[in-house]
Scaffold this motif. Structure first.
Motif, PDB file in Angstrom:
ATOM      1  N   ASP A  30      -6.852   7.888   2.634  1.00 52.48           N
ATOM      2  CA  ASP A  30      -6.735   6.446   3.237  1.00 52.48           C
ATOM      3  C   ASP A  30      -7.980   6.501   4.205  1.00 52.48           C
ATOM      4  O   ASP A  30      -8.212   5.360   4.678  1.00 52.48           O
ATOM      5  CB  ASP A  30      -5.473   6.182   3.474  1.00 52.48           C
ATOM      6  CG  ASP A  30      -4.465   5.810   2.649  1.00 52.48           C
ATOM      7  OD1 ASP A  30      -4.890   5.488   1.593  1.00 52.48           O
ATOM      8  OD2 ASP A  30      -3.204   6.279   2.815  1.00 52.48           O
ATOM      9  N   ASP A  33     -13.994   6.614   2.871  1.00 53.06           N
ATOM     10  CA  ASP A  33     -14.680   5.630   1.868  1.00 53.06           C
ATOM     11  C   ASP A  33     -14.965   6.464   0.608  1.00 53.06           C
ATOM     12  O   ASP A  33     -16.044   6.989   0.377  1.00 53.06           O
ATOM     13  CB  ASP A  33     -15.983   5.135   2.713  1.00 53.06           C
ATOM     14  CG  ASP A  33     -16.715   4.000   1.847  1.00 53.06           C
ATOM     15  OD1 ASP A  33     -15.973   3.757   0.520  1.00 53.06           O
ATOM     16  OD2 ASP A  33     -17.469   3.434   2.550  1.00 53.06           O
ATOM     17  N   LYS A  78     -13.932  -1.188   7.468  1.00 52.78           N
ATOM     18  CA  LYS A  78     -13.036  -1.315   6.430  1.00 52.78           C
ATOM     19  C   LYS A  78     -13.739  -1.498   4.982  1.00 52.78           C
ATOM     20  O   LYS A  78     -14.840  -2.067   5.044  1.00 52.78           O
ATOM     21  CB  LYS A  78     -12.208  -2.795   6.725  1.00 52.78           C
ATOM     22  CG  LYS A  78     -11.520  -2.828   7.799  1.00 52.78           C
ATOM     23  CD  LYS A  78     -10.653  -4.165   8.126  1.00 52.78           C
ATOM     24  CE  LYS A  78      -9.847  -4.164   9.302  1.00 52.78           C
ATOM     25  NZ  LYS A  78      -8.725  -3.558   9.497  1.00 52.78           N
ATOM     26  N   GLU A  80     -12.757  -1.876   0.575  1.00 54.36           N
ATOM     27  CA  GLU A  80     -11.792  -2.325  -0.301  1.00 54.36           C
ATOM     28  C   GLU A  80     -11.727  -1.153  -1.318  1.00 54.36           C
ATOM     29  O   GLU A  80     -12.790  -0.991  -1.694  1.00 54.36           O
ATOM     30  CB  GLU A  80     -11.979  -3.756  -1.029  1.00 54.36           C
ATOM     31  CG  GLU A  80     -10.776  -4.003  -2.012  1.00 54.36           C
ATOM     32  CD  GLU A  80     -10.577  -5.518  -2.355  1.00 54.36           C
ATOM     33  OE1 GLU A  80     -10.135  -5.584  -3.495  1.00 54.36           O
ATOM     34  OE2 GLU A  80     -10.881  -6.184  -1.402  1.00 54.36           O
ATOM     35  N   TRP A  81     -10.810  -0.660  -1.750  1.00 53.98           N
ATOM     36  CA  TRP A  81     -10.824   0.490  -2.930  1.00 53.98           C
ATOM     37  C   TRP A  81      -9.517   0.449  -3.714  1.00 53.98           C
ATOM     38  O   TRP A  81      -8.253   0.451  -2.974  1.00 53.98           O
ATOM     39  CB  TRP A  81     -11.012   1.897  -2.258  1.00 53.98           C
ATOM     40  CG  TRP A  81     -11.345   2.902  -3.291  1.00 53.98           C
ATOM     41  CD1 TRP A  81     -12.465   3.053  -3.785  1.00 53.98           C
ATOM     42  CD2 TRP A  81     -10.501   4.044  -3.764  1.00 53.98           C
ATOM     43  NE1 TRP A  81     -12.450   4.166  -4.796  1.00 53.98           N
ATOM     44  CE2 TRP A  81     -10.997   4.768  -4.574  1.00 53.98           C
ATOM     45  CE3 TRP A  81      -9.166   4.462  -3.364  1.00 53.98           C
ATOM     46  CZ2 TRP A  81     -10.634   5.697  -5.409  1.00 53.98           C
ATOM     47  CZ3 TRP A  81      -8.603   5.693  -3.962  1.00 53.98           C
ATOM     48  CH2 TRP A  81      -9.536   6.107  -4.938  1.00 53.98           C
ATOM     49  N   LYS A  82      -9.393   0.184  -4.869  1.00 57.59           N
ATOM     50  CA  LYS A  82      -8.309   0.097  -5.906  1.00 57.59           C
ATOM     51  C   LYS A  82      -7.464  -0.981  -5.482  1.00 57.59           C
ATOM     52  O   LYS A  82      -6.407  -0.821  -5.272  1.00 57.59           O
ATOM     53  CB  LYS A  82      -7.761   1.515  -6.001  1.00 57.59           C
ATOM     54  CG  LYS A  82      -8.475   2.693  -6.360  1.00 57.59           C
ATOM     55  CD  LYS A  82      -8.758   2.396  -7.895  1.00 57.59           C
ATOM     56  CE  LYS A  82      -9.667   3.810  -8.495  1.00 57.59           C
ATOM     57  NZ  LYS A  82     -10.191   3.083  -9.741  1.00 57.59           N
ATOM     58  N   GLY A  83      -8.088  -2.170  -5.106  1.00 57.25           N
ATOM     59  CA  GLY A  83      -7.311  -3.318  -4.904  1.00 57.25           C
ATOM     60  C   GLY A  83      -6.544  -3.486  -3.450  1.00 57.25           C
ATOM     61  O   GLY A  83      -5.844  -4.272  -3.142  1.00 57.25           O
ATOM     62  N   SER A  84      -6.768  -2.458  -2.535  1.00 56.84           N
ATOM     63  CA  SER A  84      -6.407  -2.422  -1.103  1.00 56.84           C
ATOM     64  C   SER A  84      -7.550  -2.227  -0.385  1.00 56.84           C
ATOM     65  O   SER A  84      -8.436  -1.576  -0.412  1.00 56.84           O
ATOM     66  CB  SER A  84      -5.359  -1.295  -1.146  1.00 56.84           C
ATOM     67  OG  SER A  84      -4.121  -1.463  -2.077  1.00 56.84           O
ATOM     68  N   GLU A  85      -7.268  -2.845   0.799  1.00 56.74           N
ATOM     69  CA  GLU A  85      -8.256  -2.707   2.057  1.00 56.74           C
ATOM     70  C   GLU A  85      -7.670  -1.511   2.878  1.00 56.74           C
ATOM     71  O   GLU A  85      -6.471  -1.340   3.126  1.00 56.74           O
ATOM     72  CB  GLU A  85      -8.132  -3.944   2.902  1.00 56.74           C
ATOM     73  CG  GLU A  85      -9.295  -3.785   4.043  1.00 56.74           C
ATOM     74  CD  GLU A  85      -9.331  -5.151   4.892  1.00 56.74           C
ATOM     75  OE1 GLU A  85     -10.335  -5.772   4.409  1.00 56.74           O
ATOM     76  OE2 GLU A  85      -8.668  -5.300   5.728  1.00 56.74           O
ATOM     77  N   LYS A  86      -8.688  -0.802   3.237  1.00 52.26           N
ATOM     78  CA  LYS A  86      -8.331   0.279   4.211  1.00 52.26           C
ATOM     79  C   LYS A  86      -9.371   0.499   5.226  1.00 52.26           C
ATOM     80  O   LYS A  86     -10.488   0.127   5.112  1.00 52.26           O
ATOM     81  CB  LYS A  86      -8.027   1.668   3.301  1.00 52.26           C
ATOM     82  CG  LYS A  86      -9.319   2.213   2.508  1.00 52.26           C
ATOM     83  CD  LYS A  86      -8.946   3.204   1.778  1.00 52.26           C
ATOM     84  CE  LYS A  86     -10.159   3.990   1.160  1.00 52.26           C
ATOM     85  NZ  LYS A  86      -9.936   5.266   0.497  1.00 52.26           N
TER      86      LYS A  86
END
Length: 161
Positions: A30, A33, A78, A80-86
């Motif tokens: 998490d 990047d 920030k 976005e990866w695999k549909g989620s922002e982290k």
């Protein structure tokens, strides 16, 4: 006469290489990047339908994961990866295909290669072929624990002394 190799390159960037385990890498996901566009190509491991299940089976069977190379960033940002922002603090320099496959597997999107047999700590054969990660954790918890304890070498650039 001594046979000495001359060091050709020396990095001025502070870095540390450390041995860790797959479970620790999973907690670090998490903060990384995984696919920075300026560094990484697209994920291509899914183009060959047998490659991902074979890779996962190889890891279960003791194959070396290789070195994962990350770079500590000066500022968090920030993505976005695999549909989620982290919110991340590292960029992945090397290991995108491997880490993405491991993420897909541990999120039940990839099966282990058919016919994969693993021996547990009691030397009992465990058929994990065509199984999802959640099924392996439930049916063979010691095999899952052993998978998570697999060693991973991380080279981290930008590490402060």
């Amino acid at each position: 006469m001594t046979n000495r190799k001359e060091q050709k390159y020396e990095s001025g960037v502070p870095h540390v290489t450390r041995q860790t385990d797959l479970n620790s890498v999973m907690t670090l996901w998490d903060k990384i990047d995984i696919s920075p566009k300026e560094i990484q190509r697209q994920f291509v491991a899914d183009k060959d339908k047998d490659w991902m299940p074979d890779f996962i089976a190889d890891i279960f069977c003791g194959e070396d994961l290789g070195v994962v190379v990350i770079s500590l960033q000066n500022k968090i940002y920030k993505v976005e990866w695999k549909g989620s922002e982290k919110t991340v603090q590292y960029k992945l320099l090397d290991g995108q295909q491997r880490l993405t496959m491991l993420w897909l597997f541990t999120h039940d999107e990839v099966l282990v290669q058919e016919g994969t047999m693993i021996f547990d700590d009691n030397k009992r054969a465990c058929d994990i072929g065509n199984m999802l990660w959640s099924d392996i954790k439930r049916k063979f918890p010691t095999v899952a624990d052993k998978f998570l304890s697999r060693g991973v070498l991380i080279k981290e650039y930008g590490e402060k002394d």
